[in-house]
Design a protein around this motif. Structure first.
Motif, mmCIF file in Angstrom:
data_model
loop_
_atom_site.group_PDB
_atom_site.id
_atom_site.type_symbol
_atom_site.label_atom_id
_atom_site.label_comp_id
_atom_site.label_asym_id
_atom_site.label_seq_id
_atom_site.Cartn_x
_atom_site.Cartn_y
_atom_site.Cartn_z
ATOM 1 N N THR A 42 -10.608 10.102 -13.189
ATOM 2 C CA THR A 42 -9.215 9.770 -12.885
ATOM 3 C C THR A 42 -8.340 10.099 -14.091
ATOM 4 O O THR A 42 -7.284 10.725 -13.970
ATOM 5 N N VAL A 70 -12.706 5.922 -3.083
ATOM 6 C CA VAL A 70 -12.455 6.718 -4.288
ATOM 7 C C VAL A 70 -11.350 6.006 -5.080
ATOM 8 O O VAL A 70 -10.781 5.034 -4.589
ATOM 9 N N ASN A 123 -6.487 12.094 -7.613
ATOM 10 C CA ASN A 123 -6.736 13.419 -8.192
ATOM 11 C C ASN A 123 -5.452 14.236 -8.174
ATOM 12 O O ASN A 123 -4.512 13.921 -7.433
ATOM 13 N N TYR A 164 -10.205 19.214 -2.287
ATOM 14 C CA TYR A 164 -11.456 18.785 -2.916
ATOM 15 C C TYR A 164 -12.126 19.904 -3.704
ATOM 16 O O TYR A 164 -13.332 19.888 -3.903
ATOM 17 N N LYS A 219 0.879 13.780 -8.587
ATOM 18 C CA LYS A 219 -0.271 14.497 -8.013
ATOM 19 C C LYS A 219 0.032 15.964 -7.715
ATOM 20 O O LYS A 219 -0.879 16.753 -7.492
ATOM 21 N N SER A 228 -5.637 9.405 -2.878
ATOM 22 C CA SER A 228 -6.666 9.576 -3.905
ATOM 23 C C SER A 228 -6.002 9.990 -5.221
ATOM 24 O O SER A 228 -4.983 10.683 -5.219
ATOM 25 N N GLU A 234 -13.441 9.432 0.819
ATOM 26 C CA GLU A 234 -12.315 8.653 1.306
ATOM 27 C C GLU A 234 -12.630 7.992 2.646
ATOM 28 O O GLU A 234 -13.552 8.381 3.357
ATOM 29 N N SER A 288 -11.643 14.399 -5.275
ATOM 30 C CA SER A 288 -11.174 13.024 -5.507
ATOM 31 C C SER A 288 -12.022 12.368 -6.602
ATOM 32 O O SER A 288 -13.219 12.601 -6.680
#
Ligand code: AMP
Ligand code: MG
Length: 345
Positions: free
Chosen positions: A155, A33, A142, A234, A53, A140, A177, A148
């Protein structure tokens, strides 16, 4: 902060390297990812990842290398079984945890005495690590808790204004991942399933244990071996319920439900070709027997459900064999562990 969109050119890769060397954050493509990268040896740079994040401070990061030689300085020692695993599956979607060396800042290991390392196979990723001239810590890319990202657009949706740059390397090949295995325990233990399957790990390591968090929910008060696995994860905005059973059972259940509910905002997350039979708007994530395509498309499908305004989602349950274990593990967390099993007594 304005977030630059960099392209997959030598000039832009050099620019990404400069930003990273200077302590900045760049989201980068990998074969799994998109990752949110910083200089892994610079604690202050790594701390910015957690802020961008909204990631819990106790969740450690994976360090990415572009040459096998870089591994030595990051860990206290490389046992034979670790080298055998690396020779079998690196470069590739496998993360190996070992006791760490002193160069690893606490921000990376989140206070643990181990470090997770991965040698990615995507050429662009390795070129960016080379351009930075240092190993890169990268979770990741996100916002913490959401699916992700598997392309530059997703992104940017999450990271615009929060980081220095996103480098567009196209769509990720695997889409979930990496497999995470710890060799810091006597018996190797799978902490997170990914594209390298339990069977493939057993071929090199012999016996492995599968952590309880892989296919279920950790019980209250149990310490997580992989801190990341304890969080709801997720997740799209919609509430997901996994229906475990046949397509027939799925159709009967959702038919009954759609008579009661607000079908406009109730969606099915299903396998290719099932759209005509299921009485709900559908988002698909691959054919039923094709785990590799499901892993490639799952996170995209979760974001698509949000884009279409889904509030309630019934999901067809993937097989948990081979690569399917990774797909099931991610969907289970996206659903906050909400599963209706038609075959449960
Ligand atoms: P992500 O960076 O989003 O791919 O998540 C990395 C995953 O690896 C998380 O689930 C972390 O908890 C796990 N992880 C990273 N480093 C370690 C470590 N030293 N020990 C155990 N788990 C780790
Ligand atoms: Mg993550």
């Amino acid at each position: 902060m304005e977030t630059l969109l960099l392209q997959n050119t030598d000039k832009d890769i050099a620019r990404a390297g400069e930003i990273l060397r200077g302590g900045g954050l760049v989201a980068i493509p990998t074969e799994t990812v998109y990752g949110l990268a910083a200089n892994a040896l610079d604690g202050a740079a790594v701390a910015k990842i957690f802020a961008a994040k909204g990631r819990p401070q106790d969740n450690p990061l994976i360090v990415h290398i572009s040459h096998l030689d870089q591994w030595k300085s990051l860990v206290s020692e490389i046992p034979d079984r670790a080298m055998a695993l690396a020779e079998a599956y690196w470069p590739g979607p496998l993360t190996i945890i070992l006791p760490k060396s002193d160069v690893i800042p606490d921000e990376v290991s989140a206070g643990l005495d181990t470090v997770a390392v991965r040698f990615p196979s995507m050429r662009t990723t390795r070129k960016i690590i080379d351009a930075a001239g240092v190993p890169l810590a990268a979770p990741s890319a996100n916002l913490s808790g959401s699916p992700s990202p598997t392309c530059a657009r997703h992104t940017m949706d999450d990271m615009r204004g929060r980081i220095d740059a996103v480098l567009d390397g196209g769509e990720c090949n695997f889409g979930v991942e990496s497999t995470v295995v710890t060799l810091a325990t006597e018996i190797p233990r799978l902490l997170r399933p990914g594209a390298v399957t339990p069977e493939e790990l057993r071929e090199v390591l012999g016996e492995i244990e599968i952590d309880d968090a892989v296919l279920g929910q950790l019980k209250e008060g149990v310490k997580a071996a992989s801190p990341g696995m304890k969080y709801k994860h997720y997740s799209p905005k919609a509430e997901i319920t996994i229906l475990k059973g046949t397509l027939d059972e799925f159709v009967k259940y959702t038919e009954l439900h759609s008579r009661e509910g607000d079908t406009d905002k109730t969606f099915a997350l299903c396998f290719d070709g099932e759209e005509e039979i299921i009485p709900l708007p559908c988002v698909t994530y691959g054919r039923e027997e094709d785990s590799l395509t499901q892993s490639h498309r799952l996170f995209n499908a979760l974001r698509e459900l949000d884009e279409q305004g889904a509030e309630k989602v019934y999901a067809r349950c993937p097989s948990a064999d081979g690569v399917g274990m990774a797909v099931y593990n991610r969907l289970l967390r996206a659903a906050g562990f909400c599963v209706i099993d038609f075959h449960d007594e």
